[in-house]
Design an enzyme around this catalytic site. Structure first.
Site, PDB file in Angstrom:
ATOM      1  N   GLN A  47     -39.027 -38.630 -53.057  1.00  0.00           N
ATOM      2  CA  GLN A  47     -39.893 -38.678 -52.734  1.00  0.00           C
ATOM      3  C   GLN A  47     -40.483 -37.465 -52.756  1.00  0.00           C
ATOM      4  O   GLN A  47     -40.508 -36.373 -53.318  1.00  0.00           O
ATOM      5  CB  GLN A  47     -39.826 -38.505 -51.052  1.00  0.00           C
ATOM      6  CG  GLN A  47     -40.546 -38.458 -50.475  1.00  0.00           C
ATOM      7  CD  GLN A  47     -41.376 -40.745 -50.579  1.00  0.00           C
ATOM      8  OE1 GLN A  47     -40.483 -40.844 -51.035  1.00  0.00           O
ATOM      9  NE2 GLN A  47     -42.601 -40.490 -50.521  1.00  0.00           N
ATOM     10  N   ASP A  83     -38.935 -46.312 -58.923  1.00  0.00           N
ATOM     11  CA  ASP A  83     -40.214 -46.602 -58.672  1.00  0.00           C
ATOM     12  C   ASP A  83     -40.894 -46.650 -59.510  1.00  0.00           C
ATOM     13  O   ASP A  83     -42.008 -46.463 -59.395  1.00  0.00           O
ATOM     14  CB  ASP A  83     -40.181 -44.468 -58.383  1.00  0.00           C
ATOM     15  CG  ASP A  83     -40.524 -44.333 -56.936  1.00  0.00           C
ATOM     16  OD1 ASP A  83     -41.430 -45.019 -56.158  1.00  0.00           O
ATOM     17  OD2 ASP A  83     -39.939 -43.249 -55.856  1.00  0.00           O
ATOM     18  N   LYS A 109     -39.561 -46.654 -45.558  1.00  0.00           N
ATOM     19  CA  LYS A 109     -38.292 -46.890 -46.835  1.00  0.00           C
ATOM     20  C   LYS A 109     -37.007 -47.590 -45.727  1.00  0.00           C
ATOM     21  O   LYS A 109     -36.307 -48.398 -46.125  1.00  0.00           O
ATOM     22  CB  LYS A 109     -38.193 -46.026 -47.996  1.00  0.00           C
ATOM     23  CG  LYS A 109     -40.280 -46.080 -48.874  1.00  0.00           C
ATOM     24  CD  LYS A 109     -39.755 -45.708 -49.287  1.00  0.00           C
ATOM     25  CE  LYS A 109     -41.209 -45.185 -50.090  1.00  0.00           C
ATOM     26  NZ  LYS A 109     -41.326 -43.756 -51.208  1.00  0.00           N
TER      27      LYS A 109
HETATM   28  N1  GUN Z   1     -45.018 -40.411 -52.635  1.00  0.00           N
HETATM   29  C1  GUN Z   1     -46.152 -41.425 -52.547  1.00  0.00           C
HETATM   30  N2  GUN Z   1     -46.084 -42.371 -53.197  1.00  0.00           N
HETATM   31  C2  GUN Z   1     -44.933 -42.295 -53.810  1.00  0.00           C
HETATM   32  C3  GUN Z   1     -43.907 -43.847 -54.033  1.00  0.00           C
HETATM   33  O1  GUN Z   1     -44.255 -44.109 -54.526  1.00  0.00           O
HETATM   34  N3  GUN Z   1     -43.031 -42.911 -54.368  1.00  0.00           N
HETATM   35  C4  GUN Z   1     -42.095 -41.518 -54.701  1.00  0.00           C
HETATM   36  N4  GUN Z   1     -41.283 -41.602 -54.822  1.00  0.00           N
HETATM   37  N5  GUN Z   1     -43.252 -40.701 -53.508  1.00  0.00           N
HETATM   38  C5  GUN Z   1     -44.428 -40.702 -53.188  1.00  0.00           C
END
Ligand code: GUN
Length: 283
Positions: free
Chosen positions: A92, A115, A48
């Protein structure tokens, strides 16, 4: 069979996002909080951050120890919520077991919740609100990929395997809003094949390599593989690609399918958050 090339589409989307960021005249700021040392989470956060850098978004990562008290994370979120220099906030997942994920996600300012996991944004997606909140990145990425390849959704029978808050539930809402008849299957589903064998579109994201083989699909089905697992050095999805690709009309590869689309959707949400905050400040 047509390969749904998420890698190429995401690259194209990033070029457009880069131009839009340049037009904004400032770098949007995404604050990422990573708790603990889950290797998969570390890798996702790194991916990311790299994608942010490619389009001109500033990604500020805070790494916290596995045993960080929940109160400390809540305090960090309060600070980020009030920091006008921060446009998007992402915690996350998964969080360590001693934390209450729901409480943490609800502590994020919905206008910075890139998110789309805050209940306000979840509700807006669920009710197909005109006040579009942030769409969860994976579900958004899947819809954009299907739209790009002009895969029809309206009136189609869609089966989603996996009912998580992150992927399955938001994807089911978006598919329903787009006019599909949607079934959501999960670990307790008694007879998965009964659902998938009639489906026009099968989306699967449970982290079980080889779960979807040719016997579970009808001829000409569209298959979207959201699974991601490691087998030795290889990254694989939930679909037995080699065994099914002759039978399907469209299919996403893993890697290079939904994964890159998820990341570009997050970048898009972060840009949207920055644009909205600028607009609000100018009013
Ligand atoms: N863990 C797995 N996929 C995601 C996501 O799309 N966002 C976040 N914050 N954590 C994740």
């Amino acid at each position: 069979m047509v390969l749904l090339n998420g890698q190429a589409l995401a690259k194209h989307k990033e070029e457009i996002l880069q131009e839009e960021v340049a037009r904004l005249g400032m770098a949007p700021v995404l604050a990422v909080v990573l708790v603990g040392d889950n290797p998969a989470s570390q890798l996702y956060v790194q991916m990311k951050a790299r994608a942010c850098a490619r389009v001109g978004i500033t990604c500020q990562i805070q790494r916290l120890g596995e045993s960080t008290p929940q109160s400390e994370l809540l305090e960090i979120l309060r600070t980020l919520n009030h920091d006008s220099q921060v446009h998007g906030i992402l915690v996350q997942l998964p969080l360590p077991a001693h934390m209450d994920t729901r409480e943490i996600l609800e502590a994020i300012d919905p206008s910075k919740d890139v998110d789309g996991f805050h209940p306000l944004n979840v509700g807006r997606v669920y009710s197909d609100s005109l006040l579009r909140g942030f769409l969860p990145a994976t579900a958004m990425g899947v819809m954009q990929l299907l739209e790009h390849y002009q895969v029809p959704i309206r009136g189609q029978d869609v089966v989603i395997v996996g009912a998580s808050n992150i992927i399955g539930k938001p994807l089911a809402s978006l598919m329903l809003n787009a006019g599909a008849s949607v079934s959501v299957c999960h670990i307790l589903t008694k007879d998965l094949r009964m659902y998938t064998q009639k489906a026009d579109i099968v989306c699967v994201g449970v982290g079980k390599p080889g779960l979807i083989g040719p016997d579970l699909l009808k001829e000409g089905a569209v298959v979207v593989d959201i699974g991601i697992s490691k087998q030795g050095d290889k990254v694989v999805g939930d679909v037995d690609f080699e065994a099914v690709h002759h039978k399907v009309s469209y299919i996403t590869p893993v890697p290079g399918g939904v994964g890159p689309m998820t990341i570009s959707a997050l970048l898009q949400n972060t840009l949207l958050a920055a644009q909205s905050s600028l607009l609000e400040r100018s009013c």
